[in-house]
Scaffold this motif. Structure first.
Motif, mmCIF file in Angstrom:
data_model
loop_
_atom_site.group_PDB
_atom_site.id
_atom_site.type_symbol
_atom_site.label_atom_id
_atom_site.label_comp_id
_atom_site.label_asym_id
_atom_site.label_seq_id
_atom_site.Cartn_x
_atom_site.Cartn_y
_atom_site.Cartn_z
ATOM 1 N N PHE A 219 0.830 -1.210 0.000
ATOM 2 C CA PHE A 219 0.000 0.000 0.000
ATOM 3 C C PHE A 219 0.859 1.252 0.000
ATOM 4 O O PHE A 219 0.615 2.195 -0.757
ATOM 5 C CB PHE A 219 -0.921 -0.014 1.223
ATOM 6 C CG PHE A 219 -1.884 1.146 1.266
ATOM 7 C CD1 PHE A 219 -3.097 1.067 0.606
ATOM 8 C CD2 PHE A 219 -1.571 2.305 1.945
ATOM 9 C CE1 PHE A 219 -3.981 2.139 0.628
ATOM 10 C CE2 PHE A 219 -2.441 3.379 1.981
ATOM 11 C CZ PHE A 219 -3.661 3.292 1.316
ATOM 12 N N PHE A 220 1.885 1.290 0.842
ATOM 13 C CA PHE A 220 2.736 2.471 0.927
ATOM 14 C C PHE A 220 3.492 2.715 -0.377
ATOM 15 O O PHE A 220 3.797 3.864 -0.718
ATOM 16 C CB PHE A 220 3.732 2.333 2.083
ATOM 17 C CG PHE A 220 3.086 2.410 3.443
ATOM 18 C CD1 PHE A 220 1.923 3.137 3.633
ATOM 19 C CD2 PHE A 220 3.638 1.748 4.526
ATOM 20 C CE1 PHE A 220 1.315 3.213 4.891
ATOM 21 C CE2 PHE A 220 3.043 1.819 5.778
ATOM 22 C CZ PHE A 220 1.882 2.551 5.960
ATOM 23 N N GLN A 221 3.789 1.645 -1.116
ATOM 24 C CA GLN A 221 4.487 1.797 -2.393
ATOM 25 C C GLN A 221 3.546 2.268 -3.498
ATOM 26 O O GLN A 221 3.892 3.146 -4.280
ATOM 27 C CB GLN A 221 5.137 0.476 -2.803
ATOM 28 C CG GLN A 221 6.349 0.097 -1.982
ATOM 29 C CD GLN A 221 6.943 -1.235 -2.423
ATOM 30 O OE1 GLN A 221 6.272 -2.040 -3.063
ATOM 31 N NE2 GLN A 221 8.186 -1.471 -2.059
ATOM 32 N N LYS A 222 2.352 1.688 -3.541
ATOM 33 C CA LYS A 222 1.417 1.980 -4.630
ATOM 34 C C LYS A 222 0.699 3.307 -4.440
ATOM 35 O O LYS A 222 0.324 3.959 -5.410
ATOM 36 C CB LYS A 222 0.381 0.847 -4.758
ATOM 37 C CG LYS A 222 0.990 -0.498 -5.121
ATOM 38 C CD LYS A 222 1.683 -0.457 -6.474
ATOM 39 C CE LYS A 222 2.257 -1.807 -6.847
ATOM 40 N NZ LYS A 222 2.977 -1.778 -8.138
ATOM 41 N N VAL A 223 0.477 3.701 -3.196
ATOM 42 C CA VAL A 223 -0.245 4.948 -2.916
ATOM 43 C C VAL A 223 0.724 5.920 -2.258
ATOM 44 O O VAL A 223 0.440 6.492 -1.207
ATOM 45 C CB VAL A 223 -1.478 4.682 -2.017
ATOM 46 C CG1 VAL A 223 -2.446 5.860 -2.063
ATOM 47 C CG2 VAL A 223 -2.197 3.412 -2.442
ATOM 48 N N SER A 229 -4.195 9.132 2.951
ATOM 49 C CA SER A 229 -4.607 7.728 2.862
ATOM 50 C C SER A 229 -3.708 6.837 3.707
ATOM 51 O O SER A 229 -4.167 5.825 4.245
ATOM 52 C CB SER A 229 -4.561 7.262 1.404
ATOM 53 O OG SER A 229 -5.434 8.018 0.614
ATOM 54 N N HIS A 230 -2.437 7.197 3.860
ATOM 55 C CA HIS A 230 -1.529 6.402 4.693
ATOM 56 C C HIS A 230 -2.011 6.377 6.134
ATOM 57 O O HIS A 230 -2.013 5.325 6.782
ATOM 58 C CB HIS A 230 -0.116 6.992 4.632
ATOM 59 C CG HIS A 230 0.554 6.783 3.312
ATOM 60 N ND1 HIS A 230 1.860 7.162 3.066
ATOM 61 C CD2 HIS A 230 0.106 6.222 2.157
ATOM 62 C CE1 HIS A 230 2.177 6.842 1.822
ATOM 63 N NE2 HIS A 230 1.132 6.290 1.254
ATOM 64 N N TYR A 231 -2.437 7.525 6.643
ATOM 65 C CA TYR A 231 -2.904 7.590 8.031
ATOM 66 C C TYR A 231 -4.196 6.792 8.212
ATOM 67 O O TYR A 231 -4.349 6.059 9.188
ATOM 68 C CB TYR A 231 -3.113 9.044 8.451
ATOM 69 C CG TYR A 231 -3.599 9.180 9.871
ATOM 70 C CD1 TYR A 231 -2.740 8.953 10.946
ATOM 71 C CD2 TYR A 231 -4.914 9.514 10.149
ATOM 72 C CE1 TYR A 231 -3.180 9.061 12.249
ATOM 73 C CE2 TYR A 231 -5.368 9.628 11.446
ATOM 74 C CZ TYR A 231 -4.495 9.403 12.492
ATOM 75 O OH TYR A 231 -4.952 9.500 13.788
ATOM 76 N N ILE A 232 -5.117 6.936 7.274
ATOM 77 C CA ILE A 232 -6.378 6.187 7.361
ATOM 78 C C ILE A 232 -6.114 4.688 7.293
ATOM 79 O O ILE A 232 -6.724 3.892 8.014
ATOM 80 C CB ILE A 232 -7.337 6.613 6.229
ATOM 81 C CG1 ILE A 232 -7.646 8.107 6.335
ATOM 82 C CG2 ILE A 232 -8.627 5.800 6.283
ATOM 83 C CD1 ILE A 232 -8.298 8.523 7.634
ATOM 84 N N PHE A 233 -5.173 4.298 6.441
ATOM 85 C CA PHE A 233 -4.818 2.880 6.342
ATOM 86 C C PHE A 233 -4.276 2.364 7.672
ATOM 87 O O PHE A 233 -4.624 1.264 8.108
ATOM 88 C CB PHE A 233 -3.781 2.684 5.236
ATOM 89 C CG PHE A 233 -3.211 1.297 5.166
ATOM 90 C CD1 PHE A 233 -3.915 0.275 4.557
ATOM 91 C CD2 PHE A 233 -1.972 1.004 5.723
ATOM 92 C CE1 PHE A 233 -3.402 -1.012 4.499
ATOM 93 C CE2 PHE A 233 -1.451 -0.271 5.674
ATOM 94 C CZ PHE A 233 -2.166 -1.280 5.064
ATOM 95 N N ILE A 267 7.187 2.388 9.281
ATOM 96 C CA ILE A 267 6.905 3.789 9.602
ATOM 97 C C ILE A 267 8.101 4.350 10.362
ATOM 98 O O ILE A 267 8.192 4.190 11.587
ATOM 99 C CB ILE A 267 5.611 3.931 10.437
ATOM 100 C CG1 ILE A 267 4.434 3.272 9.716
ATOM 101 C CG2 ILE A 267 5.316 5.402 10.719
ATOM 102 C CD1 ILE A 267 3.123 3.325 10.487
ATOM 103 N N PRO A 268 9.052 4.981 9.682
ATOM 104 C CA PRO A 268 10.221 5.544 10.370
ATOM 105 C C PRO A 268 9.815 6.547 11.440
ATOM 106 O O PRO A 268 8.825 7.269 11.292
ATOM 107 C CB PRO A 268 10.996 6.231 9.234
ATOM 108 C CG PRO A 268 10.557 5.525 7.995
ATOM 109 C CD PRO A 268 9.124 5.149 8.219
ATOM 110 N N ILE A 277 0.521 10.498 13.356
ATOM 111 C CA ILE A 277 0.005 9.519 14.313
ATOM 112 C C ILE A 277 0.156 10.039 15.737
ATOM 113 O O ILE A 277 -0.787 9.989 16.542
ATOM 114 C CB ILE A 277 0.732 8.176 14.140
ATOM 115 C CG1 ILE A 277 0.358 7.529 12.798
ATOM 116 C CG2 ILE A 277 0.414 7.225 15.292
ATOM 117 C CD1 ILE A 277 1.201 6.324 12.443
ATOM 118 N N GLU A 278 1.337 10.539 16.075
ATOM 119 C CA GLU A 278 1.580 11.033 17.432
ATOM 120 C C GLU A 278 0.773 12.287 17.724
ATOM 121 O O GLU A 278 0.208 12.435 18.815
ATOM 122 C CB GLU A 278 3.072 11.320 17.620
ATOM 123 C CG GLU A 278 3.936 10.072 17.669
ATOM 124 C CD GLU A 278 5.391 10.407 17.919
ATOM 125 O OE1 GLU A 278 5.793 11.562 17.619
ATOM 126 O OE2 GLU A 278 6.115 9.539 18.421
#
Length: 711
Positions: A219-223, A229-233, A267-268, A277-278
């Motif tokens: 997902f992180f590669q394709k989007v 969208s990363h956060y929602i995922f 997630i570095p 996130i934090e």
């Protein structure tokens, strides 16, 4: 009409408040003011939120009642705490201390039970099953104080690492024991139960650590461009994991913690996604959970039912004795300091989520009565206050001692770090800025300097304004990671001259460049820009080619040619490489000679690095194509080269960007030129400074009319 208006206003403030907008506004008001007001009297903000929950809750002023909305936000906050704890766990440090974490988990699980069971059975007069349940309940702990160590910047301290590592062990063990107790209470503890529980738990682990990371990586590669969208995922993964844990026979908090561990490497810690996130968790969800914990507490019970007070006092005594004893034994076994023992006790001494889950299940099934439930609620309040105070005090002592997460502070670097990023192509800006954020020292107060050089011609002023406007997007992007960026634009007849002058003016410790583009005929004849920059500067230089997300890599392959350790900037470059490895949670595979291996091991030992590193010895560095056998498809390639004339320079390094581009065109790659000692030639003072002119012309003509032989 006026009467109707005032009736409408009065009904809006009926107690308990029912208007969802007003309820949410009240919660936000408390989240805003509670930490600010209590900070003046040196009380941790966490305690203020819990006390606020007591005041506004159904057992206080009854401004707010426990309804579905409050329960929803409270559940989200609880899962968020566990998820962030798993996500921020330094997996490299955890692997290094896993045996210590296992030992601490065993101690903090067994000691409270060994103390609690006989006290409940013989002193309080409970039966066997309730005594086991209460004893196991006292073995749990919730990382309520974790936001404190995170805010003080000590979340990667070894004491914090083993406390968090022990959490998953002890809470999982307790919740497994709870499932067994409930089955035993109803005489369902049979072979079928064990088979069902074992299979469901195994499937849960396979999904969490076998399926979820692969889906997340894809997902992180394709989007890649859709940051929202990363956060929602991520949220979807957390709540799916919590639900999966629940149907597997465990509590949802275990699933949230596992989700953090599963996504940890992807997630570095310095990424924009981690910042989101934090930020959202610490601003909304986690404070909501802490307020809801206070809303459960009923202080009147202490007056109306002395039995509850007796039970609460006994449980508090058992809890503090057991958890403190476990922390003390851990300190003695592993020779930790008193401050580290305080951190371990502070993180493991708070009872909230798992404790409440255990006692609520026990009360629901009739295993324990009202007095035990009310006593446990008082225990939750007392333990959260004590744990927060202890953690706050210990965190301050660690900060004063200079033992924060920042590794550079241990290395006595004379000046604070300054990085400069010359941007020629805005399409490469995000990737280069992400890389800079990962390797930048968290201690340095200096912002990243983003530079653009405008040619000095008749359109210079117009191009300068255009460049500044284009770089505004860089500032906006950097704000997502809370990385401070300063924009620098300059005019010069020659771009390498402009970069060199800016690096000198800012006293740059490193220059971060995008990968050089394919040169034209004129550039081949008179010298490429990259060569010019190398010849004119002495500082460390990183060339980066990042075509896919850095989190997609499983390993960092580092090529260290002979005598690389003799370069002046070798230690600085190794610091950045190991920081990159830690941020991405991937091991380092180093290809080098025996002498270089000894130097790297000396570096790791001196700076107490926990990075996972393996070596492959290689002595023939004249044929760079032979190095391809050490590289896997999923590797991030880092090659340490050298400027011409330096001790570690070799003829095979000539035009090395082009050589690496041919062999590793599908890989992300970083080419490093360590700082040199100076003593540059007269070439660098020429208008177009590069290598000697006849050598450049000969090389350029040869590359035009003949097919270049790959090295």
């Amino acid at each position: 009409m006026i009467k109707n208006f005032f009736d409408h206003i009065s009904h809006a403030f009926d107690i308990p408040l029912s208007n969802p907008v007003l309820v949410f506004a009240l919660i936000l008001f408390i989240i805003l003011l509670s930490p600010i007001l209590l900070r003046r009297i040196k009380i941790p903000g966490i305690i203020g939120l819990i006390l606020s929950g007591i005041v506004i809750g159904p057992n206080g002023l009854n401004l707010l009642e426990k309804n579905s909305a409050v329960d929803l936000f409270s559940t989200i906050g609880l899962l968020y705490i566990m998820f962030v704890a798993g996500l921020e766990l330094d997996m490299t440090e955890f692997r290094k201390t896993r045996h210590k974490s296992i030992m601490f988990g065993f101690l903090t699980f067994s000691v409270p039970i060994l103390i609690g069971f006989p006290v409940c059975y013989y002193l309080l007069g409970y039966d066997m099953v309730p005594s086991i349940l209460i004893g196991s309940m006292l073995a749990t702990h919730t990382l309520v104080a974790y936001p404190i160590v995170n805010s003080y910047g000590i979340s990667k301290n070894e004491a914090v690492a083993i406390a968090i590592g022990g959490t998953i062990l002890t809470d999982t063990a307790v919740l497994v024991v709870l499932a067994v107790i409930v089955a035993a209470f109803y005489d369902n503890l049979n072979t079928q139960f064990w088979w069902s529980f074992g299979i469901s738990f195994t499937v849960f682990l396979l999904i969490m650590f076998g399926v979820i990371p692969r889906i997340a990586k894809w997902f992180f590669q394709k989007v890649e461009g859709e940051k929202t969208s990363h956060y929602i995922f991520v949220l979807c993964v957390v709540f799916f994991a919590a639900f999966l844990s629940e149907i597997s026979g465990l509590e949802p908090i275990i699933g949230a913690f596992m989700a953090g561990l599963a996504l940890n490497r992807l997630i570095p810690h310095s990424s924009a996604l981690m910042n989101r996130i934090e930020f959202i968790g610490n601003s909304i969800f986690i404070p909501f959970f802490l307020i809801s914990v206070g809303m459960i507490v009923d202080v009147r019970i202490l007056i109306e039912k002395p039995e509850a007070l007796l039970i609460a006092g006994t449980l508090i005594g058992i809890s503090m004795t057991g958890k403190w004893s476990a922390a003390l034994l851990t300190q003695v076994l592993f020779k930790y300091s008193n401050v580290q023992r305080q951190v371990i006790y502070g993180l493991s001494g708070a009872h909230a989520a798992a404790t409440l889950a255990v006692i609520m299940v026990g009360h629901e099934y009739g295993i324990v009565g009202e007095n035990a439930l009310n006593g446990t609620i008082i225990l939750i309040l007392a333990s959260c206050i004590v744990a927060s105070l202890v953690t706050e005090s210990a965190s301050k002592k660690i900060v004063v001692a200079g033992e924060q997460d920042v590794v550079v502070s241990k290395r006595n670097i004379a000046k604070e770090e300054q990085l400069i990023l010359p941007i020629a192509n805005l399409n490469n800006m995000e990737a280069l800025l992400d890389f800079a954020t990962l390797i930048k020292s968290k201690q340095s107060p200096h912002p990243l300097t983003v530079l653009t050089v405008v040619p000095n011609d008749e359109l210079a002023e117009q191009n300068l304004q255009k460049a500044r406007k284009n770089l505004d997007s860089t500032v906006k992007y950097a704000a997502g990671t809370e990385t401070e960026v300063t924009i620098m634009t300059t005019i010069d007849y020659n771009i390498p001259n402009g970069i060199s002058r800016a690096a000198t003016e800012t006293s740059a410790d490193a220059i971060l460049l995008g990968w050089p583009s394919k040169p034209g005929i004129i550039e081949k004849l008179v010298g490429e820009k990259t060569e010019s920059i190398l010849n004119q500067t002495d500082t460390n230089l990183f060339m980066c080619q990042v075509n896919r997300p850095l989190v997609s890599h499983k390993r960092l392959t580092l090529f260290c040619p002979p005598l690389a350790e003799t370069e002046l900037g070798f230690v600085f470059c190794m610091d950045k490489i190991q920081r990159l490895s830690q941020e991405l949670s991937i091991p380092i595979h180093t290809i080098c000679t025996e002498r270089t291996k000894a130097a790297i091991n000396e570096y790791l030992a001196k700076f107490k690095s926990s990075v996972q590193i393996v070596f492959s010895i290689h002595d023939d560095w004249d044929e760079l194509r032979d190095l391809r056998k050490f590289v896997n498809d999923s590797d991030l390639i880092v090659f340490i080269s050298a400027r011409q004339g330096e001790l570690s320079y070799r003829y095979s390094f000539d035009r090395i960007p082009k050589k690496l581009d041919k062999v590793y065109h599908l890989h992300n790659r970083i080419l490093v030129f360590p700082r040199r000692r100076g003593g540059r030639s007269l070439d660098e003072f020429e208008e177009v400074p590069t290598t000697p002119l006849f050598q450049r012309i000969g090389r350029g003509i040869g590359s035009i009319f003949t097919k270049e032989r790959d090295s």
